[in-house]
Every structure is written in C-alpha cells, then in structure tokens.
Write a protein that holds these residues in place. Structure first.
Motif, PDB file in Angstrom:
ATOM      1  N   SER A 198     -55.394  63.540  -8.942  1.00  0.00           N
ATOM      2  CA  SER A 198     -56.285  62.560  -8.337  1.00  0.00           C
ATOM      3  C   SER A 198     -57.580  62.519  -9.138  1.00  0.00           C
ATOM      4  O   SER A 198     -58.031  63.551  -9.645  1.00  0.00           O
ATOM      5  N   ASN A 199     -58.142  61.333  -9.249  1.00  0.00           N
ATOM      6  CA  ASN A 199     -59.402  61.142  -9.979  1.00  0.00           C
ATOM      7  C   ASN A 199     -59.255  61.438 -11.472  1.00  0.00           C
ATOM      8  O   ASN A 199     -60.197  61.914 -12.113  1.00  0.00           O
ATOM      9  N   TYR A 200     -58.066  61.171 -12.027  1.00  0.00           N
ATOM     10  CA  TYR A 200     -57.848  61.359 -13.464  1.00  0.00           C
ATOM     11  C   TYR A 200     -58.078  60.044 -14.206  1.00  0.00           C
ATOM     12  O   TYR A 200     -57.519  59.006 -13.843  1.00  0.00           O
ATOM     13  N   SER A 201     -58.870  60.117 -15.277  1.00  0.00           N
ATOM     14  CA  SER A 201     -59.102  58.961 -16.151  1.00  0.00           C
ATOM     15  C   SER A 201     -58.153  59.076 -17.354  1.00  0.00           C
ATOM     16  O   SER A 201     -57.494  60.116 -17.537  1.00  0.00           O
ATOM     17  N   ILE A 202     -58.121  58.044 -18.195  1.00  0.00           N
ATOM     18  CA  ILE A 202     -57.209  58.067 -19.350  1.00  0.00           C
ATOM     19  C   ILE A 202     -57.492  59.260 -20.278  1.00  0.00           C
ATOM     20  O   ILE A 202     -56.552  59.988 -20.635  1.00  0.00           O
ATOM     21  N   GLN A 217     -59.895  48.833 -12.188  1.00  0.00           N
ATOM     22  CA  GLN A 217     -59.337  49.772 -13.171  1.00  0.00           C
ATOM     23  C   GLN A 217     -57.952  49.365 -13.690  1.00  0.00           C
ATOM     24  O   GLN A 217     -57.019  50.177 -13.709  1.00  0.00           O
ATOM     25  N   GLN A 218     -57.852  48.120 -14.113  1.00  0.00           N
ATOM     26  CA  GLN A 218     -56.557  47.616 -14.581  1.00  0.00           C
ATOM     27  C   GLN A 218     -56.044  48.409 -15.795  1.00  0.00           C
ATOM     28  O   GLN A 218     -54.845  48.664 -15.917  1.00  0.00           O
ATOM     29  N   LYS A 219     -56.974  48.842 -16.676  1.00  0.00           N
ATOM     30  CA  LYS A 219     -56.542  49.593 -17.869  1.00  0.00           C
ATOM     31  C   LYS A 219     -55.885  50.911 -17.467  1.00  0.00           C
ATOM     32  O   LYS A 219     -54.890  51.325 -18.048  1.00  0.00           O
ATOM     33  N   LEU A 220     -56.471  51.555 -16.481  1.00  0.00           N
ATOM     34  CA  LEU A 220     -55.904  52.827 -16.006  1.00  0.00           C
ATOM     35  C   LEU A 220     -54.546  52.585 -15.344  1.00  0.00           C
ATOM     36  O   LEU A 220     -53.587  53.345 -15.550  1.00  0.00           O
ATOM     37  N   LEU A 221     -54.466  51.490 -14.588  1.00  0.00           N
ATOM     38  CA  LEU A 221     -53.205  51.139 -13.932  1.00  0.00           C
ATOM     39  C   LEU A 221     -52.110  50.919 -14.989  1.00  0.00           C
ATOM     40  O   LEU A 221     -50.986  51.421 -14.871  1.00  0.00           O
ATOM     41  N   ASP A 222     -52.455  50.174 -16.043  1.00  0.00           N
ATOM     42  CA  ASP A 222     -51.487  49.889 -17.115  1.00  0.00           C
ATOM     43  C   ASP A 222     -51.091  51.173 -17.843  1.00  0.00           C
ATOM     44  O   ASP A 222     -49.917  51.390 -18.160  1.00  0.00           O
TER      45      ASP A 222
END
Ligand SMILES: NC(=O)C1=CN([C@@H]2O[C@H](COP(=O)(O)OP(=O)(O)OC[C@H]3O[C@@H](n4cnc5c(N)ncnc54)[C@H](OP(=O)(O)O)[C@@H]3O)[C@@H](O)[C@H]2O)C=CC1
Ligand SMILES: O=C[C@H](O)[C@@H](O)[C@@H](O)[C@H](O)C(=O)O
Length: 309
Positions: free
Chosen positions: A167-171, A198-203
């Motif tokens: 949880s709360n992890y970024s790229i 946070q579409q980039k993280l979702l992708d």
C-alpha cells in the motif's frame, strides 16, 4: 450492479470492486456499518492493525455472514501490517495479531501498510517518535527486506493467508522492490480519486499484473472534492449525489473502498451508475486544475510521487 463487479488478482482469486473502508470507523459504530454493508450486498471489507478495530470488524463480519446465510468464502477481507512490524523477525507476530483479532478462519489479503518501517522499540501500537517529534523511521529495513519476510510467511501459511500486497507504493518504490521480489504483490492500495487519479501508476501496475485499489475514493474526511462544481453538475443531471458520481467514476477503473458509518451512506455508496465517455473525460480533467492529495503523513522520507497524473 456495481456490487457484483469483481477484478481478478494475480493469485487467481477475485476482489470485489466495492469494499467498505473502516479507517476512523470506531468500535461501537463500525459493527453497524459492516452489517449494513453486507446485508446490502458488499462483499469486501478493508481494515488494518492500525485502525484499532479488527476485533469489532471480525465479529461483525462473522455475525453478518450468519445473519445473511453467507459463508466465509463469500466475503473478501483485507488487513494491513503496520510498519512497527516490518523488521523481518516481527512480520509473523504482526500477522498473527491481526489473524487472532479478526478471527475469520483466514485473511484474504494482507498489505504492507506503507513503504516505510517504524522502530518497534516503543511497542507495536501507533507512531513511535524520536525526541525531536519526527517519526522513528528505520531506513535500514527496506521494503524489499520486509517483503521477503512476508513472502516466507505467505508460503508457509496458505491456509491462513490467501494473498499478499502493498500500500502507498509509487513507481520508483516498485522498481526497487521488483528487483528482488519472488512474488509480485497482488495489490497496491493507494489514494485515488478525481483530484489524484494517478493514471501512470495505474498503467504501471497493470503492466506488472498488480491490481490497484483506491483508498479515500471520496477524498477522505471533510473532502473538498464533494463540493466540486463539475461533479455537482453531473450529479444533478443523473439525480445522484456528488459522492455517487465520484464513486461511479472510480469503480470502473479500480476497486474502491468508500468508508461510512452512516447507514444511508453505506447503501448509497454502492448505488452507482455507468457514466458517459464525455462525463468520464470531464472528470479526468479535474486534477489539472484541482490536483490534491488528501492523505499526507509526514514520514520524513520520500514516499509520494510529485504529480497527480
Ligand atoms: N492504505 C492506506 O494507507 C489507507 C487506506 N484507507 C482505506 O480506504 C478507506 C476509505 O478512505 P477514507 O480516508 O476513509 O475516505 P473516504 O474517501 O472513503 O471518505 C470517508 C469520509 O467521507 C464521508 N462520507 C462517506 N460517504 C459519504 C457520502 N455518501 N456523502 C458525504 N460524505 C460521505 C465519511 O463520513 P461518515 O463516515 O460520517 O459517513 C468520511 O468522513 C478507509 O476507510 C480505509 O479502509 C484510507 C486511507 C489510507
Ligand atoms: O490507512 C490509513 C492511513 O494510512 C493512516 O493509518 C495513516 O495515514 C496514519 O494516520 C499516519 O499518520 O501514518
């Protein structure tokens, strides 16, 4: 119906698109919220060691299953390991406390609550602080170290624990973790809503087979998102509330965890609609002028991505 929608995890299991959040849902209120939710058709409940309500959450789930003629397998329960249990030798202890408190045969998913470890020296509860008031962070205990310990725990406890995640992890934090991880996290639970999509993280997560769950999907406590003008206009056009429009945008892109301890809101938060492509596009634009993260604990080390894209 939104409550029937599920997403597939990389374990093969499914996770319901709508779950009831229970952060800041105190004992004495959380029980009614859970019973209302399960009777209304929710099949996913989110809690954490850190919410200090696992005993009440577990009891309410057991009772609600019995009252509604449901079985344990009909519900998906997530909990989270608090950072004071992140030293490898503490991971099993933290899991066992949540397991015992919930008392629901098994846990569907446990998440490392934050990508930061806290010193366990002052005991496991809350946020230990140094003399200067800052959080007593243990930078030597990296996410990879704790993840390896959680992998081991999972491998030897599959009867008690069905999936592990973060949880709360970024790229950037994932890039580091995935260099050593043997098991790809099943889930990354992060703050997601129209002001922080946070579409980039979702992708990125999709490309790695990691399911994303949206926390604070309404913008959390005292949300300014609920008063957004564009959202309000769309709500009036559909005779829905702003909360229902925000969640209707959310549930089609990730699983979501709206929290409420109010009976009518718990029910309404699952009464969602399909928005038009044009409405989705309008909502997708909002972060460009109103970008905002609502949950920003000061860990004293970098945790969050800088932008909302
Ligand atoms: N992994 C993590 O670090 C985090 C995980 N979470 C998880 O996600 C869940 C949801 O996030 P949370 O921060 O609680 O915030 P939410 O975005 O779910 O918003 C909850 C707030 O909105 C109010 N609310 C709920 N429904 C409505 C409605 N229909 N209309 C108006 N107001 C409404 C609630 O009040 P009321 O209860 O009085 O209705 C509460 O104040 C948490 O409960 C937790 O389970 C949350 C934060 C961080
Ligand atoms: O899940 C809820 C949140 O992560 C919450 O547990 C934290 O934000 C905590 O209040 C903190 O200050 O670190």
């Amino acid at each position: 119906m939104a409550l029937n929608k599920v997403y597939k995890l990389n374990t093969g299991a499914t996770i319901p698109a709508i779950g009831l959040g229970t952060w800041q849902a105190p004992a004495g209120e959380v029980e009614t919220a859970i019973k209302t939710a399960i009777a209304a058709g929710y099949r996913h409940i989110d809690t954490a060691f850190g919410y200090n309500n696992e005993v009440e959450v577990g009891k309410a789930i057991r009772e609600a299953l019995a009252e509604n003629g449901l079985e344990r397998k009909d519900i998906f329960v997530t909990t989270k390991l608090w950072p004071t249990f992140f030293r490898p030798e503490k991971v099993a202890e933290g899991f066992q406390i949540s397991y015992d408190r919930l008392d629901i045969e098994y846990i569907d998913l446990i998440l490392l609550h934050w990508p930061v470890a806290l010193s366990p020296e002052q005991g496991p509860v809350g946020i230990p602080r140094k003399a200067d008031g800052t959080r007593d962070v243990e930078t030597s205990v990296t996410p990879s170290i704790t993840w390896a310990a959680l992998e081991k725990l999972y491998e030897s406890n599959k009867d008690k624990l069905k999936a592990i995640g973060v949880s709360n992890y970024s790229i950037p934090i994932f890039e580091d973790l995935l260099k050593t991880a043997k098991i790809v996290p099943a889930v990354n639970q992060v703050e997601l809503h129209p002001y922080n999509p946070q579409q980039k993280l979702l992708d990125y997560c999709e490309s790695k087979g990691i399911h994303v769950t949206a926390y604070s999907p309404l913008g959390s406590t005292n949300s300014t998102l609920l008063g957004d003008e564009t959202i309000s206009k769309i709500a009036s056009a559909h005779d829905k509330t702003p909360a229902q429009i925000i969640l209707s945008w959310g549930w089609s892109r990730s699983s979501i965890l709206p929290k409420s301890v109010k009976i009518e809101r718990v029910k309404a938060n699952a009464d969602l609609i399909e928005l038009s492509a044009q409405e989705i596009q309008q909502i997708n634009e909002l972060h460009k002028t109103h970008g905002k993260r609502f949950i920003t604990p000061d860990w004293g080390v970098p945790v969050f991505d800088e932008d909302f894209e």
